[in-house]
Design an enzyme around this catalytic site. Structure first.
Site, PDB file in Angstrom:
ATOM      1  N   SER A   5       0.807  -1.222   0.000  1.00  0.00           N
ATOM      2  CA  SER A   5       0.000   0.000   0.000  1.00  0.00           C
ATOM      3  C   SER A   5       0.842   1.274   0.000  1.00  0.00           C
ATOM      4  O   SER A   5       0.514   2.216  -0.730  1.00  0.00           O
ATOM      5  CB  SER A   5      -0.972  -0.005   1.183  1.00  0.00           C
ATOM      6  OG  SER A   5      -1.936  -0.999   0.978  1.00  0.00           O
ATOM      7  N   LYS A  62      -9.774  -5.817  10.113  1.00  0.00           N
ATOM      8  CA  LYS A  62     -10.880  -5.160   9.407  1.00  0.00           C
ATOM      9  C   LYS A  62     -12.190  -5.207  10.188  1.00  0.00           C
ATOM     10  O   LYS A  62     -12.979  -4.270  10.140  1.00  0.00           O
ATOM     11  CB  LYS A  62     -11.076  -5.781   8.022  1.00  0.00           C
ATOM     12  CG  LYS A  62      -9.932  -5.474   7.078  1.00  0.00           C
ATOM     13  CD  LYS A  62     -10.167  -6.033   5.702  1.00  0.00           C
ATOM     14  CE  LYS A  62      -8.910  -5.903   4.864  1.00  0.00           C
ATOM     15  NZ  LYS A  62      -9.089  -6.396   3.499  1.00  0.00           N
ATOM     16  N   GLY A  73     -14.713 -19.837  -0.143  1.00  0.00           N
ATOM     17  CA  GLY A  73     -14.330 -19.278   1.150  1.00  0.00           C
ATOM     18  C   GLY A  73     -15.511 -18.583   1.786  1.00  0.00           C
ATOM     19  O   GLY A  73     -16.411 -18.095   1.084  1.00  0.00           O
ATOM     20  N   GLY A 112     -13.634 -13.381   6.073  1.00  0.00           N
ATOM     21  CA  GLY A 112     -13.751 -11.941   5.903  1.00  0.00           C
ATOM     22  C   GLY A 112     -13.636 -11.493   4.456  1.00  0.00           C
ATOM     23  O   GLY A 112     -14.321 -10.561   4.032  1.00  0.00           O
ATOM     24  N   ALA A 113     -12.771 -12.149   3.691  1.00  0.00           N
ATOM     25  CA  ALA A 113     -12.559 -11.722   2.306  1.00  0.00           C
ATOM     26  C   ALA A 113     -13.833 -11.898   1.485  1.00  0.00           C
ATOM     27  O   ALA A 113     -14.201 -11.034   0.685  1.00  0.00           O
ATOM     28  CB  ALA A 113     -11.404 -12.512   1.692  1.00  0.00           C
ATOM     29  N   LYS A 129     -20.362 -22.318   7.892  1.00  0.00           N
ATOM     30  CA  LYS A 129     -19.969 -20.905   7.741  1.00  0.00           C
ATOM     31  C   LYS A 129     -20.518 -20.341   6.427  1.00  0.00           C
ATOM     32  O   LYS A 129     -20.950 -19.196   6.368  1.00  0.00           O
ATOM     33  CB  LYS A 129     -18.436 -20.770   7.778  1.00  0.00           C
ATOM     34  CG  LYS A 129     -17.899 -20.674   9.200  1.00  0.00           C
ATOM     35  CD  LYS A 129     -16.397 -20.803   9.272  1.00  0.00           C
ATOM     36  CE  LYS A 129     -15.624 -19.639   8.693  1.00  0.00           C
ATOM     37  NZ  LYS A 129     -14.150 -19.871   8.768  1.00  0.00           N
ATOM     38  N   MET A 162      -7.786 -13.918  -5.141  1.00  0.00           N
ATOM     39  CA  MET A 162      -7.567 -12.636  -4.446  1.00  0.00           C
ATOM     40  C   MET A 162      -6.142 -12.496  -3.928  1.00  0.00           C
ATOM     41  O   MET A 162      -5.698 -11.406  -3.606  1.00  0.00           O
ATOM     42  CB  MET A 162      -8.548 -12.486  -3.287  1.00  0.00           C
ATOM     43  CG  MET A 162      -9.967 -12.200  -3.721  1.00  0.00           C
ATOM     44  SD  MET A 162     -10.916 -11.664  -2.301  1.00  0.00           S
ATOM     45  CE  MET A 162     -12.563 -11.799  -2.951  1.00  0.00           C
ATOM     46  N   TYR A 202      -2.224 -12.187  -4.343  1.00  0.00           N
ATOM     47  CA  TYR A 202      -1.486 -11.580  -5.461  1.00  0.00           C
ATOM     48  C   TYR A 202       0.004 -11.847  -5.348  1.00  0.00           C
ATOM     49  O   TYR A 202       0.514 -12.241  -4.295  1.00  0.00           O
ATOM     50  CB  TYR A 202      -1.759 -10.071  -5.539  1.00  0.00           C
ATOM     51  CG  TYR A 202      -1.352  -9.313  -4.298  1.00  0.00           C
ATOM     52  CD1 TYR A 202      -2.291  -9.027  -3.319  1.00  0.00           C
ATOM     53  CD2 TYR A 202      -0.040  -8.884  -4.095  1.00  0.00           C
ATOM     54  CE1 TYR A 202      -1.941  -8.337  -2.165  1.00  0.00           C
ATOM     55  CE2 TYR A 202       0.316  -8.196  -2.949  1.00  0.00           C
ATOM     56  CZ  TYR A 202      -0.638  -7.932  -1.987  1.00  0.00           C
ATOM     57  OH  TYR A 202      -0.277  -7.259  -0.854  1.00  0.00           O
ATOM     58  N   GLY A 251      -4.816 -11.310  -7.686  1.00  0.00           N
ATOM     59  CA  GLY A 251      -5.585 -10.192  -7.138  1.00  0.00           C
ATOM     60  C   GLY A 251      -4.855  -8.860  -7.095  1.00  0.00           C
ATOM     61  O   GLY A 251      -5.292  -7.949  -6.376  1.00  0.00           O
TER      62      GLY A 251
HETATM   63  P1  ATR Z   1     -10.137 -14.037   5.435  1.00  0.00           P
HETATM   64  O1  ATR Z   1     -10.514 -12.921   6.339  1.00  0.00           O
HETATM   65  O2  ATR Z   1      -8.891 -13.793   4.628  1.00  0.00           O
HETATM   66  O3  ATR Z   1     -11.260 -14.523   4.599  1.00  0.00           O
HETATM   67  P2  ATR Z   1     -10.518 -16.191   7.288  1.00  0.00           P
HETATM   68  O4  ATR Z   1     -11.688 -15.510   7.888  1.00  0.00           O
HETATM   69  O5  ATR Z   1      -9.530 -16.861   8.186  1.00  0.00           O
HETATM   70  O6  ATR Z   1      -9.667 -15.202   6.425  1.00  0.00           O
HETATM   71  O7  ATR Z   1     -11.060 -17.225   6.222  1.00  0.00           O
HETATM   72  C1  ATR Z   1     -10.213 -18.024   5.485  1.00  0.00           C
HETATM   73  C2  ATR Z   1     -11.048 -18.809   4.495  1.00  0.00           C
HETATM   74  O8  ATR Z   1     -10.175 -19.634   3.722  1.00  0.00           O
HETATM   75  C3  ATR Z   1     -12.055 -19.740   5.150  1.00  0.00           C
HETATM   76  O9  ATR Z   1     -13.206 -19.804   4.353  1.00  0.00           O
HETATM   77  C4  ATR Z   1     -11.314 -21.079   5.150  1.00  0.00           C
HETATM   78  O10 ATR Z   1     -12.156 -22.209   5.176  1.00  0.00           O
HETATM   79  P3  ATR Z   1     -12.761 -22.734   6.590  1.00  0.00           P
HETATM   80  O11 ATR Z   1     -13.852 -21.782   6.957  1.00  0.00           O
HETATM   81  O12 ATR Z   1     -13.237 -24.093   6.287  1.00  0.00           O
HETATM   82  O13 ATR Z   1     -11.607 -22.697   7.547  1.00  0.00           O
HETATM   83  C5  ATR Z   1     -10.622 -20.999   3.821  1.00  0.00           C
HETATM   84  N1  ATR Z   1      -9.445 -21.877   3.688  1.00  0.00           N
HETATM   85  C6  ATR Z   1      -8.213 -21.700   4.227  1.00  0.00           C
HETATM   86  N2  ATR Z   1      -7.379 -22.691   3.850  1.00  0.00           N
HETATM   87  C7  ATR Z   1      -8.095 -23.504   3.032  1.00  0.00           C
HETATM   88  C8  ATR Z   1      -7.790 -24.688   2.317  1.00  0.00           C
HETATM   89  N3  ATR Z   1      -6.569 -25.250   2.339  1.00  0.00           N
HETATM   90  N4  ATR Z   1      -8.786 -25.261   1.582  1.00  0.00           N
HETATM   91  C9  ATR Z   1     -10.016 -24.711   1.545  1.00  0.00           C
HETATM   92  N5  ATR Z   1     -10.358 -23.584   2.196  1.00  0.00           N
HETATM   93  C10 ATR Z   1      -9.409 -22.979   2.936  1.00  0.00           C
END
Ligand code: ATR
Length: 276
Positions: free
Chosen positions: A17, A66, A130, A133-134, A159, A223, A225, A245
């Site tokens: 940034s 965030k 996913g 938060g993203a 979720k 997302m 990058y 991203g």
């Molecule tokens: P962010 O704010 O970046 O979205 P987060 O809230 O920790 O971070 O969420 C990470 C997301 O990546 C979640 O949806 C997570 O899946 P779970 O809810 O089942 O944990 C997903 N994720 C992370 N590693 C993963 C993997 N190896 N395969 C599939 N999903 C993954």
């Protein structure tokens, strides 16, 4: 004295940034200072408030703060444009002594898709992977572009269900609705746009996507990058166009810059420069 801005996060040393905003400032003739601000994990609010007390004008908020940033600004100090539903703030502006929160991530994604990549979301079948938060941050801006349908897939299925439930009120933007699915449930589906909003790519992994989910001419968007993630490699092997991203990062920064300075920088030269 120059107006002072910063990106606050933990970790924050890797953040691009400051480089992006320095390029915007040069390009538009805005005389600003933009730093990195490392906040202890348990002291986001005190660190952010101290920054503003000492004369700071605006903050970009990154991982993992965030949601805390969203809580820190009061509801009347949250702008429209999806922030209320995103429950996440990535841009704070000091306005007449009040901290006003915005979320420019979704606008950044949509602008990159539609303007930079020429991919129009309207009428398309969209898969968002996913449910963290993203994903939450981009749901409303993506839905506003009127996709044919939106499926949220997540490893932890409940979720995805609770996220979809919260955004059900925007289902009227779509032709065929919003739904939650486990990855295994996607085996017979095809999508025009598959967005990876999981953090899997950061650890060199990818969500367990079945083969054959890409429609002819589909776009795979990660997302993450600065690297080719396993998802991008997989998508290319399946015949899809795959992008990272970086464009979203620059576009969300441009929107923040506009909120703070009232001037819209050109993003294409900045994306080009960062790609090297
Ligand atoms: P962010 O704010 O970046 O979205 P987060 O809230 O920790 O971070 O969420 C990470 C997301 O990546 C979640 O949806 C997570 O899946 P779970 O809810 O089942 O944990 C997903 N994720 C992370 N590693 C993963 C993997 N190896 N395969 C599939 N999903 C993954």
């Amino acid at each position: 004295m120059k107006d002072h801005y910063a990106v606050i996060g933990n970790p924050v040393a890797h953040s691009k940034s400051p480089d992006i905003h320095a390029m915007f400032a040069r390009q538009t003739g805005q005389d600003i200072v933009y730093d990195r601000l490392l906040a202890p994990l348990d002291a986001f609010e005190t660190t952010a408030k101290k920054f503003f007390r000492e004369g700071g004008k605006g903050l970009n908020v990154t991982v993992p703060f965030k949601r805390e940033a969203w809580k820190m600004v009061s509801p009347s100090d949250v702008s429209f444009g999806g922030v209320v539903d995103a429950e996440a703030v990535n841009t704070i502006k000091l306005v007449n002594g009040r901290l006003v929160g915005h979320n420019t991530d979704g606008i950044g994604l949509v602008t990159d898709l539609e303007q930079n990549l020429g991919f129009l979301i309207a009428g398309k079948r969209v898969l968002l992977m996913g449910a963290g938060g993203a994903t939450q941050g981009v749901m409303h801006p993506v839905l506003e572009k009127r996709p044919d349908l939106l499926v949220v897939a997540n490893r932890t299925l409940n979720k995805a269900f609770s996220l979809v439930r919260r955004f059900q009120k925007f289902e009227h933007f779509t032709q065929h609705g919003i739904s939650a699915q486990p990855y295994a449930g996607l085996a017979d589906s095809q999508f025009d746009l598959v967005i990876n909003a999981t953090s899997a790519g950061l650890s060199g992994e990818m969500p367990p996507l079945p083969e054959g989910i890409f429609e002819q001419g589909a776009l795979a968007y990660d997302m993450v990058y600065g690297r080719d993630t396993p998802f991008m490699v997989f998508a290319r092997k399946q015949g899809a166009r795959a992008v990272d991203g970086l464009g979203m990062l620059v576009e969300q920064a441009a929107e923040s810059f506009f909120i703070w300075r009232g001037v819209r920088p050109l993003t294409a030269p900045v994306i080009k420069k960062l790609r090297g």
